[in-house]
Design a protein around this motif. Structure first.
Motif, PDB file in Angstrom:
ATOM      1  N   GLY A 139      39.767 -28.680 -16.259  1.00  0.00           N
ATOM      2  CA  GLY A 139      39.024 -27.452 -16.008  1.00  0.00           C
ATOM      3  C   GLY A 139      38.144 -27.108 -17.185  1.00  0.00           C
ATOM      4  N   GLY A 140      37.125 -26.308 -16.927  1.00  0.00           N
ATOM      5  CA  GLY A 140      36.206 -25.901 -17.988  1.00  0.00           C
ATOM      6  C   GLY A 140      34.974 -25.241 -17.399  1.00  0.00           C
ATOM      7  N   LYS A 141      33.852 -25.356 -18.128  1.00  0.00           N
ATOM      8  CA  LYS A 141      32.609 -24.724 -17.688  1.00  0.00           C
ATOM      9  C   LYS A 141      31.427 -25.642 -17.961  1.00  0.00           C
ATOM     10  CE  LYS A 141      34.161 -19.948 -18.118  1.00  0.00           C
ATOM     11  NZ  LYS A 141      33.936 -18.610 -18.739  1.00  0.00           N
ATOM     12  N   VAL A 142      30.407 -25.497 -17.115  1.00  0.00           N
ATOM     13  CA  VAL A 142      29.180 -26.276 -17.242  1.00  0.00           C
ATOM     14  C   VAL A 142      28.022 -25.325 -17.504  1.00  0.00           C
ATOM     15  CG1 VAL A 142      27.526 -27.733 -16.026  1.00  0.00           C
ATOM     16  CG2 VAL A 142      29.965 -28.155 -15.770  1.00  0.00           C
ATOM     17  N   THR A 143      27.192 -25.671 -18.452  1.00  0.00           N
ATOM     18  CA  THR A 143      25.964 -24.915 -18.705  1.00  0.00           C
ATOM     19  C   THR A 143      24.762 -25.840 -18.543  1.00  0.00           C
ATOM     20  OG1 THR A 143      26.143 -25.331 -21.086  1.00  0.00           O
ATOM     21  CG2 THR A 143      27.073 -23.260 -20.249  1.00  0.00           C
ATOM     22  N   ILE A 144      23.647 -25.251 -18.145  1.00  0.00           N
ATOM     23  CA  ILE A 144      22.417 -26.007 -17.909  1.00  0.00           C
ATOM     24  C   ILE A 144      21.297 -25.410 -18.748  1.00  0.00           C
ATOM     25  CG2 ILE A 144      20.725 -26.728 -16.179  1.00  0.00           C
ATOM     26  CD1 ILE A 144      22.924 -26.426 -14.078  1.00  0.00           C
ATOM     27  N   THR A 145      20.535 -26.271 -19.383  1.00  0.00           N
ATOM     28  CA  THR A 145      19.341 -25.864 -20.117  1.00  0.00           C
ATOM     29  C   THR A 145      18.133 -26.557 -19.496  1.00  0.00           C
ATOM     30  OG1 THR A 145      20.599 -25.621 -22.174  1.00  0.00           O
ATOM     31  CG2 THR A 145      18.201 -25.825 -22.360  1.00  0.00           C
ATOM     32  N   VAL A 146      17.082 -25.771 -19.274  1.00  0.00           N
ATOM     33  CA  VAL A 146      15.863 -26.331 -18.684  1.00  0.00           C
ATOM     34  C   VAL A 146      14.794 -26.391 -19.768  1.00  0.00           C
ATOM     35  CG1 VAL A 146      14.088 -26.087 -16.901  1.00  0.00           C
ATOM     36  CG2 VAL A 146      16.461 -25.383 -16.433  1.00  0.00           C
ATOM     37  N   GLU A 147      14.247 -27.581 -19.994  1.00  0.00           N
ATOM     38  CA  GLU A 147      13.148 -27.754 -20.932  1.00  0.00           C
ATOM     39  C   GLU A 147      11.839 -27.835 -20.146  1.00  0.00           C
ATOM     40  OE1 GLU A 147      13.909 -31.269 -23.138  1.00  0.00           O
ATOM     41  OE2 GLU A 147      15.586 -30.412 -24.274  1.00  0.00           O
ATOM     42  N   GLY A 148      10.761 -27.300 -20.750  1.00  0.00           N
ATOM     43  CA  GLY A 148       9.484 -27.352 -20.069  1.00  0.00           C
ATOM     44  C   GLY A 148       8.357 -26.811 -20.927  1.00  0.00           C
ATOM     45  N   LEU A 149       7.251 -26.538 -20.292  1.00  0.00           N
ATOM     46  CA  LEU A 149       6.059 -26.045 -20.980  1.00  0.00           C
ATOM     47  C   LEU A 149       5.687 -24.677 -20.439  1.00  0.00           C
ATOM     48  CD1 LEU A 149       3.903 -29.309 -20.894  1.00  0.00           C
ATOM     49  CD2 LEU A 149       5.252 -28.422 -22.820  1.00  0.00           C
ATOM     50  N   SER A 150       5.354 -23.811 -21.382  1.00  0.00           N
ATOM     51  CA  SER A 150       4.863 -22.488 -21.035  1.00  0.00           C
ATOM     52  C   SER A 150       3.698 -22.185 -21.964  1.00  0.00           C
ATOM     53  CB  SER A 150       5.967 -21.435 -21.187  1.00  0.00           C
ATOM     54  OG  SER A 150       5.469 -20.143 -20.868  1.00  0.00           O
ATOM     55  N   ASP A 151       2.536 -21.993 -21.389  1.00  0.00           N
ATOM     56  CA  ASP A 151       1.316 -21.812 -22.191  1.00  0.00           C
ATOM     57  C   ASP A 151       1.107 -23.012 -23.113  1.00  0.00           C
ATOM     58  OD1 ASP A 151       0.812 -19.354 -20.979  1.00  0.00           O
ATOM     59  OD2 ASP A 151       1.988 -18.258 -22.488  1.00  0.00           O
ATOM     60  N   ASN A 152       1.367 -24.208 -22.572  1.00  0.00           N
ATOM     61  CA  ASN A 152       1.187 -25.477 -23.294  1.00  0.00           C
ATOM     62  C   ASN A 152       2.096 -25.593 -24.512  1.00  0.00           C
ATOM     63  OD1 ASN A 152      -0.758 -26.511 -21.514  1.00  0.00           O
ATOM     64  ND2 ASN A 152      -2.383 -25.328 -22.557  1.00  0.00           N
ATOM     65  N   GLN A 153       3.158 -24.848 -24.531  1.00  0.00           N
ATOM     66  CA  GLN A 153       4.120 -24.929 -25.624  1.00  0.00           C
ATOM     67  C   GLN A 153       5.495 -25.306 -25.053  1.00  0.00           C
ATOM     68  OE1 GLN A 153       4.132 -21.261 -27.813  1.00  0.00           O
ATOM     69  NE2 GLN A 153       2.108 -21.634 -28.741  1.00  0.00           N
ATOM     70  N   VAL A 154       6.199 -26.149 -25.809  1.00  0.00           N
ATOM     71  CA  VAL A 154       7.533 -26.568 -25.380  1.00  0.00           C
ATOM     72  C   VAL A 154       8.491 -25.386 -25.483  1.00  0.00           C
ATOM     73  CG1 VAL A 154       9.462 -28.124 -25.841  1.00  0.00           C
ATOM     74  CG2 VAL A 154       7.104 -28.945 -26.117  1.00  0.00           C
ATOM     75  N   GLN A 155       9.264 -25.229 -24.448  1.00  0.00           N
ATOM     76  CA  GLN A 155      10.183 -24.096 -24.416  1.00  0.00           C
ATOM     77  C   GLN A 155      11.491 -24.541 -23.750  1.00  0.00           C
ATOM     78  OE1 GLN A 155       8.568 -20.636 -22.512  1.00  0.00           O
ATOM     79  NE2 GLN A 155      10.348 -19.340 -22.936  1.00  0.00           N
ATOM     80  N   GLN A 156      12.562 -23.994 -24.241  1.00  0.00           N
ATOM     81  CA  GLN A 156      13.879 -24.253 -23.662  1.00  0.00           C
ATOM     82  C   GLN A 156      14.459 -22.947 -23.109  1.00  0.00           C
ATOM     83  OE1 GLN A 156      16.481 -26.105 -26.502  1.00  0.00           O
ATOM     84  NE2 GLN A 156      15.643 -28.160 -26.177  1.00  0.00           N
ATOM     85  N   LEU A 157      14.920 -23.021 -21.890  1.00  0.00           N
ATOM     86  CA  LEU A 157      15.572 -21.868 -21.250  1.00  0.00           C
ATOM     87  C   LEU A 157      17.063 -22.167 -21.128  1.00  0.00           C
ATOM     88  CD1 LEU A 157      12.984 -21.174 -18.387  1.00  0.00           C
ATOM     89  CD2 LEU A 157      13.141 -20.065 -20.633  1.00  0.00           C
ATOM     90  N   SER A 158      17.868 -21.412 -21.877  1.00  0.00           N
ATOM     91  CA  SER A 158      19.321 -21.628 -21.852  1.00  0.00           C
ATOM     92  C   SER A 158      19.931 -21.025 -20.585  1.00  0.00           C
ATOM     93  CB  SER A 158      19.969 -21.024 -23.098  1.00  0.00           C
ATOM     94  OG  SER A 158      19.720 -19.623 -23.136  1.00  0.00           O
ATOM     95  N   TRP A 159      21.183 -21.377 -20.341  1.00  0.00           N
ATOM     96  CA  TRP A 159      21.834 -20.950 -19.099  1.00  0.00           C
ATOM     97  C   TRP A 159      22.003 -19.444 -19.019  1.00  0.00           C
ATOM     98  CZ3 TRP A 159      22.411 -22.291 -14.420  1.00  0.00           C
ATOM     99  CH2 TRP A 159      23.366 -21.672 -13.606  1.00  0.00           C
ATOM    100  N   ASP A 160      22.280 -18.795 -20.136  1.00  0.00           N
ATOM    101  CA  ASP A 160      22.470 -17.348 -20.070  1.00  0.00           C
ATOM    102  C   ASP A 160      21.183 -16.629 -19.694  1.00  0.00           C
ATOM    103  OD1 ASP A 160      21.135 -17.892 -22.359  1.00  0.00           O
ATOM    104  OD2 ASP A 160      22.443 -16.748 -23.696  1.00  0.00           O
ATOM    105  N   ALA A 161      20.039 -17.303 -19.858  1.00  0.00           N
ATOM    106  CA  ALA A 161      18.773 -16.722 -19.416  1.00  0.00           C
ATOM    107  C   ALA A 161      18.432 -17.129 -17.992  1.00  0.00           C
ATOM    108  CB  ALA A 161      17.650 -17.158 -20.361  1.00  0.00           C
TER     109      ALA A 161
END
Length: 243
Positions: A149-171
């Protein structure tokens, strides 16, 4: 001589006239009495003993019939209970066979790998929104056999205004699961979640982190395009395969 004969005949007629009504009354009374009370014919002593013996045997047979009926009822109840148990056991066996087939298709030839693994990842867009559905398949080696048992988190990487950005699971996730998607299974489990990306954000990669309560963590990075084209092995449902 004729005078005496005539006198006798007159007396006989008078007697008949009186006796006839009396006989009718007696006959009616006798019939009424017979209708109200059955005639008890006297039986010889030997016949009375036979009747008592037959009555006793009749009562004994009645008791045996009642006992047999109760035994039959108990047997019927036991048979129905056994049939239900056999049906449930057959369903369990069928479910385990389906789970084993699913697990075999899921892990393929890589079943020797030990520990927790993020086996499959797929994302699908939610129509007319910025939301995405994600499905994850988690496995651990069947030889281990311990519940994990445990927990899974997901982070999405991408571009916003041509800048690299990471969106963590809590967001990305809702407040109820801000600490991660919980999992608990023995062989495999599929997790489902939905997250919303900001407007104008172009996702390029998914990073999945599975942290068990005990043991080593599992991590996997998947290109967004691969996640869009990902395939998820079908199963009987979202429930875990339990022995």
């Amino acid at each position: 001589m004729q005078t005496h004969d005539a006198a006798r005949q007159r007396a006989r007629r008078r007697w008949l006239l009186v006796a006839w009504p009396v006989s009718l009354v007696l006959a009616g009374a006798l019939a009424f009495w017979l209708g109200q009370s059955p005639v008890q014919l006297p039986l010889p002593h030997g016949n009375r003993a036979v009747v008592k013996q037959l009555q006793a045997e009749n009562e004994k047979l009645k008791q045996q019939v009642a006992d047999l009926r109760r035994s039959q009822q108990v047997a019927d109840v036991a048979m129905r209970s056994l049939q239900r148990s056999m049906t449930e056991r057959e369903e369990q066996i069928s479910g385990l066979r389906a789970d084993l087939g699913f697990y075999s298709r899921l892990v393929g030839g890589d079943s020797q790998r030990q520990g927790l693994r993020i086996q499959e990842v797929r994302v699908q867009p939610v129509a007319q929104s910025n939301a995405w559905n994600v499905t994850l398949s988690l496995t651990q080696n069947v030889r281990r056999g311990d519940e994990i048992g445990g927990k899974v988190t997901i982070t999405v990487e991408g571009l916003s205004d041509n800048q690299v950005q990471q969106l963590s699971w809590d967001a990305l996730g809702d407040n109820a699961q801000k600490d991660g998607l919980p999992f608990k299974f023995r062989y495999f489990q599929q997790l489902h979640a939905t997250f919303v990306l900001p407007a104008g954000f172009r996702p390029t990669r998914l990073r999945i982190h599975a942290a068990p309560d005990q043991g080593a963590t599992a991590d996997r990075a998947v290109a967004w395009g691969d996640a869009l084209n990902g395939t998820i092995t079908s199963t009987r449902g979202d429930s875990d395969a339990q022995p």
